[in-house]
Design a protein around this motif. Sequence first.
Motif, PDB file in Angstrom:
ATOM      1  N   MET A   1      17.081  60.921  89.745  1.00 59.19           N
ATOM      2  CA  MET A   1      17.108  60.056  90.921  1.00 59.19           C
ATOM      3  C   MET A   1      15.789  59.192  90.605  1.00 59.19           C
ATOM      4  O   MET A   1      14.591  59.142  90.308  1.00 59.19           O
ATOM      5  N   GLY A   2      15.804  58.059  91.110  1.00 60.30           N
ATOM      6  CA  GLY A   2      14.518  57.257  91.372  1.00 60.30           C
ATOM      7  C   GLY A   2      13.737  57.443  91.682  1.00 60.30           C
ATOM      8  O   GLY A   2      13.444  58.439  92.778  1.00 60.30           O
ATOM      9  N   LYS A   3      12.590  56.791  92.186  1.00 59.53           N
ATOM     10  CA  LYS A   3      11.191  57.446  93.192  1.00 59.53           C
ATOM     11  C   LYS A   3      11.763  56.990  95.089  1.00 59.53           C
ATOM     12  O   LYS A   3      12.202  55.733  94.480  1.00 59.53           O
ATOM     13  N   ASN A   4      10.660  57.930  94.951  1.00 61.60           N
ATOM     14  CA  ASN A   4      10.977  57.253  96.252  1.00 61.60           C
ATOM     15  C   ASN A   4       9.781  56.382  97.193  1.00 61.60           C
ATOM     16  O   ASN A   4       8.403  56.862  97.319  1.00 61.60           O
ATOM     17  N   ILE A   5      10.347  54.985  97.096  1.00 57.77           N
ATOM     18  CA  ILE A   5       8.529  54.849  97.201  1.00 57.77           C
ATOM     19  C   ILE A   5       8.832  54.343  98.548  1.00 57.77           C
ATOM     20  O   ILE A   5       7.357  54.247  98.619  1.00 57.77           O
ATOM     21  N   PRO A   6       9.100  54.575  99.596  1.00 57.16           N
ATOM     22  CA  PRO A   6       8.734  54.162 100.939  1.00 57.16           C
ATOM     23  C   PRO A   6       7.338  56.148 100.815  1.00 57.16           C
ATOM     24  O   PRO A   6       6.265  55.609 101.613  1.00 57.16           O
ATOM     25  N   LYS A   7       7.489  56.581 100.003  1.00 54.28           N
ATOM     26  CA  LYS A   7       6.383  57.525  99.810  1.00 54.28           C
ATOM     27  C   LYS A   7       5.160  57.459  99.354  1.00 54.28           C
ATOM     28  O   LYS A   7       4.372  58.053  98.825  1.00 54.28           O
ATOM     29  N   VAL A   8       4.885  56.250  98.322  1.00 54.96           N
ATOM     30  CA  VAL A   8       4.168  55.853  97.498  1.00 54.96           C
ATOM     31  C   VAL A   8       2.683  55.053  97.989  1.00 54.96           C
ATOM     32  O   VAL A   8       4.168  54.247  98.337  1.00 54.96           O
ATOM     33  N   THR A   9       1.705  55.990  97.281  1.00 53.85           N
ATOM     34  CA  THR A   9       0.345  55.542  98.165  1.00 53.85           C
ATOM     35  C   THR A   9      -0.204  54.460  97.532  1.00 53.85           C
ATOM     36  O   THR A   9      -0.868  54.217  98.237  1.00 53.85           O
ATOM     37  N   THR A  10      -0.125  55.232  96.064  1.00 55.85           N
ATOM     38  CA  THR A  10      -0.925  54.492  95.291  1.00 55.85           C
ATOM     39  C   THR A  10       0.127  54.339  94.066  1.00 55.85           C
ATOM     40  O   THR A  10       0.840  55.135  93.415  1.00 55.85           O
ATOM     41  N   THR A  11      -0.310  52.816  92.861  1.00 58.23           N
ATOM     42  CA  THR A  11       0.610  52.931  91.994  1.00 58.23           C
ATOM     43  C   THR A  11      -0.444  52.509  90.638  1.00 58.23           C
ATOM     44  O   THR A  11      -1.316  51.153  91.190  1.00 58.23           O
ATOM     45  N   PHE A  12       0.027  53.327  89.789  1.00 60.93           N
ATOM     46  CA  PHE A  12      -1.250  52.833  88.861  1.00 60.93           C
ATOM     47  C   PHE A  12      -0.073  51.648  88.146  1.00 60.93           C
ATOM     48  O   PHE A  12       1.119  52.469  86.930  1.00 60.93           O
ATOM     49  N   GLN A  13      -0.317  50.751  86.870  1.00 61.58           N
ATOM     50  CA  GLN A  13       0.336  49.886  86.386  1.00 61.58           C
ATOM     51  C   GLN A  13      -0.366  50.169  84.946  1.00 61.58           C
ATOM     52  O   GLN A  13      -2.127  49.399  84.821  1.00 61.58           O
ATOM     53  N   PHE A  14      -0.008  50.487  83.869  1.00 62.56           N
ATOM     54  CA  PHE A  14      -0.675  50.974  82.976  1.00 62.56           C
ATOM     55  C   PHE A  14       0.079  49.702  81.317  1.00 62.56           C
ATOM     56  O   PHE A  14       1.445  49.220  81.384  1.00 62.56           O
ATOM     57  N   CYS A  15      -0.822  48.959  80.678  1.00 61.74           N
ATOM     58  CA  CYS A  15      -0.409  47.977  80.227  1.00 61.74           C
ATOM     59  C   CYS A  15       0.233  48.472  78.846  1.00 61.74           C
ATOM     60  O   CYS A  15      -0.848  49.142  78.364  1.00 61.74           O
ATOM     61  N   ASP A  16       1.772  48.079  79.145  1.00 58.52           N
ATOM     62  CA  ASP A  16       2.163  48.631  77.514  1.00 58.52           C
ATOM     63  C   ASP A  16       2.024  47.366  77.138  1.00 58.52           C
ATOM     64  O   ASP A  16       3.587  47.498  75.665  1.00 58.52           O
ATOM     65  N   GLY A  17       1.729  46.520  76.843  1.00 56.00           N
ATOM     66  CA  GLY A  17       2.009  45.310  75.402  1.00 56.00           C
ATOM     67  C   GLY A  17       0.617  45.692  74.376  1.00 56.00           C
ATOM     68  O   GLY A  17       0.533  46.539  74.218  1.00 56.00           O
ATOM     69  N   GLY A  18       1.513  44.637  73.833  1.00 52.48           N
ATOM     70  CA  GLY A  18       0.564  44.669  71.808  1.00 52.48           C
ATOM     71  C   GLY A  18      -0.660  45.120  72.006  1.00 52.48           C
ATOM     72  O   GLY A  18      -1.076  46.031  71.060  1.00 52.48           O
ATOM     73  N   SER A  19      -1.698  44.530  72.671  1.00 52.04           N
ATOM     74  CA  SER A  19      -3.434  44.645  72.003  1.00 52.04           C
ATOM     75  C   SER A  19      -3.302  46.234  72.625  1.00 52.04           C
ATOM     76  O   SER A  19      -3.923  46.368  72.140  1.00 52.04           O
ATOM     77  N   CYS A  20      -2.400  46.128  73.918  1.00 49.04           N
ATOM     78  CA  CYS A  20      -2.959  47.623  74.462  1.00 49.04           C
ATOM     79  C   CYS A  20      -2.487  48.408  73.236  1.00 49.04           C
ATOM     80  O   CYS A  20      -3.236  50.021  73.444  1.00 49.04           O
ATOM     81  N   GLN A  21      -0.988  48.468  73.590  1.00 39.70           N
ATOM     82  CA  GLN A  21      -0.505  49.648  72.285  1.00 39.70           C
ATOM     83  C   GLN A  21      -1.351  49.925  70.939  1.00 39.70           C
ATOM     84  O   GLN A  21      -1.512  50.998  70.450  1.00 39.70           O
ATOM     85  N   LYS A  22      -2.389  48.747  70.507  1.00 39.12           N
ATOM     86  CA  LYS A  22      -3.139  48.825  69.115  1.00 39.12           C
ATOM     87  C   LYS A  22      -3.920  49.747  69.282  1.00 39.12           C
ATOM     88  O   LYS A  22      -4.914  50.323  68.562  1.00 39.12           O
TER      89      LYS A  22
END
Length: 274
Positions: A1-22
Amino acid sequence: MGKNIPKVTTTFQFCDGGSCQKAKSEIAVREARAYLRNEGLWDNTHTIKTRCNGRCEDAPTWIVQPGNFWYKNLTPEKAVAIMKSHTQENQPTEEYLLYQEGWSVLLTENEKTVSPPVFKCKTEEIHGEILIARAFASDQHLYPLFQYFFQTPRPIAVQVGEDSMLNIDQPHQVDYSDKYEVKITGEQLKLTLAIAGIPKDIPEEIADRKVSVAEVIWLKKKAIFTKALRLKNKKGKHLVTMWIKEEDNKTWEHILKIYLSMSPDHIRIVEDDS
Ligand code: FES
């Protein structure tokens, strides 16, 4: 089941680009997600992997919302501390911040300075004395420039490979829906160039039309077309030159201002080419 967005209070955006992966972003992400799961915080938080956040020098990076808190140089230990402070205290972990709203500067130890393009004097067999500026060859720069050149046609001429110059005065379609290649098509021109980053095992014909070198050239001699964008592949093979008329100040100013970030009143020229 997908995320129940209305319940979400904090969102963490993790960079998954090439430099961050390295820089081992994934192990920090694993710790962070495990922490949220074990603390019963999974349903009211959201974790998202993003592409490059544009701060590779501070990799791995995260952004936390709400608040627009940017974090740098993430490690598993820092990851858990950041999770705790945002979810339990509703506070950022200040010591690891790269930026937060209201700051006028970034807190970084790794700032890279990129030299802006400059014109240098050069003599070429074909054009004689010219000014030449090494310019940006990435799709982020070339695609908008192609749109500018071709969608509402400018009075330009195009020279593909070794062919002769072709005047363009009709609108052309600029299609960049392919993964690597942009197609410029219309009644007067059909041109395909690879402008995105390409993998090493790409077919040779695509690698051959990959733009690796972009130069803005400015002829000193009198001619109808005196300025141009010249594109070459990695091996130095000429792909295409887009010529601008001497009197076409509007297109020239666009190239200077938008493409080269240069004021038309203060064109950066370095006399010494050594
Ligand atoms: S790859 Fe993460 S900031 Fe660029």
